[in-house]
Design a protein around this motif. Structure first.
Motif, short mmCIF file in Angstrom:
data_model
loop_
_atom_site.label_atom_id
_atom_site.label_comp_id
_atom_site.label_asym_id
_atom_site.label_seq_id
_atom_site.Cartn_x
_atom_site.Cartn_y
_atom_site.Cartn_z
N UNK A 66 -4.75 13.72 8.58
CA UNK A 66 -4.81 14.68 9.69
C UNK A 66 -4.10 16.00 9.36
N UNK A 67 -3.11 15.95 8.46
CA UNK A 67 -2.38 17.14 8.06
C UNK A 67 -2.88 17.74 6.76
N UNK A 68 -3.89 17.10 6.18
CA UNK A 68 -4.43 17.59 4.91
C UNK A 68 -3.47 17.45 3.75
N UNK A 69 -2.60 16.47 3.83
CA UNK A 69 -1.60 16.27 2.77
C UNK A 69 -2.16 15.41 1.65
N UNK A 70 -1.90 15.82 0.44
CA UNK A 70 -2.25 15.02 -0.74
C UNK A 70 -1.03 14.17 -1.07
N UNK A 71 -1.24 13.07 -1.75
CA UNK A 71 -0.10 12.24 -2.11
C UNK A 71 -0.53 10.92 -2.68
N UNK A 72 0.36 9.95 -2.55
CA UNK A 72 0.09 8.64 -3.13
C UNK A 72 0.68 7.54 -2.26
N UNK A 73 0.01 6.41 -2.30
CA UNK A 73 0.49 5.19 -1.66
C UNK A 73 0.61 4.16 -2.77
N UNK A 74 1.76 3.54 -2.87
CA UNK A 74 1.98 2.55 -3.92
C UNK A 74 2.40 1.22 -3.30
N UNK A 75 1.77 0.17 -3.75
CA UNK A 75 2.08 -1.17 -3.28
C UNK A 75 2.73 -1.96 -4.41
N UNK A 76 3.61 -2.87 -4.04
CA UNK A 76 4.19 -3.80 -5.00
C UNK A 76 3.58 -5.16 -4.75
N UNK A 77 2.88 -5.67 -5.74
CA UNK A 77 2.25 -6.97 -5.63
C UNK A 77 2.86 -7.90 -6.68
N UNK A 78 2.07 -8.82 -7.18
CA UNK A 78 2.58 -9.78 -8.16
C UNK A 78 1.44 -10.42 -8.92
N UNK A 79 1.65 -10.75 -10.18
CA UNK A 79 0.64 -11.51 -10.91
C UNK A 79 0.36 -12.87 -10.26
N UNK A 80 1.24 -13.32 -9.39
CA UNK A 80 1.02 -14.59 -8.69
C UNK A 80 -0.28 -14.57 -7.90
N UNK A 81 -0.76 -13.40 -7.54
CA UNK A 81 -2.01 -13.29 -6.82
C UNK A 81 -3.24 -13.51 -7.68
N UNK A 82 -3.05 -13.62 -9.00
CA UNK A 82 -4.16 -13.80 -9.93
C UNK A 82 -4.24 -15.20 -10.53
N UNK A 83 -3.30 -16.06 -10.17
CA UNK A 83 -3.25 -17.37 -10.84
C UNK A 83 -2.81 -18.44 -9.85
#
Length: 106
Positions: free
Chosen positions: A16-33
């Motif tokens: 809504x403000x026209x801001x550029x940027x980034x969103x970063x999540x912390x996950x885990x390899x546990x989600x793949x095995x």
């Protein structure tokens, strides 16, 4: 999950403000095995990774990057009350401190 609600709140504000940027999540390899005795943890991490992967193309045209990191294992109290499995002992032996993970991301 809270991560989804928080993400939608801030992404909508950025858009809504026209801001550029980034969103970063912390996950885990546990989600793949398989993750014996940690099924809910692994399923949650798999969900978070897929959410980030799906959100990324939706907001790219708004100048918002989405990334997800899988910094496992991290030296913490996470393993204190886990089952005594050889695989967990191995992961714990290769753990990296949270400070080094943070410095890589920044």
């Amino acid at each position: 999950t809270a991560a989804v609600e928080i993400t939608h709140h801030f992404v909508k504000a950025m858009q809504s403000k026209g801001l550029r940027g980034a969103v970063t999540f912390t996950s885990s390899p546990a989600g793949f095995m398989p993750a014996p005795f940690s099924a809910m943890y692994a399923a949650t991490k798999a969900y978070l990774t897929t959410f980030a992967q799906s959100l990324a193309p939706e907001v790219l045209c708004d100048g918002i990057d989405v990334s997800v990191v899988h910094p496992s294992p991290v030296a913490s109290r996470f393993y204190e009350k886990t089952h005594a499995l050889d695989a967990l002992a191995f992961f714990k032996s290769t753990a990296t401190g949270p400070e080094s993970i943070a410095s890589i991301l920044l």
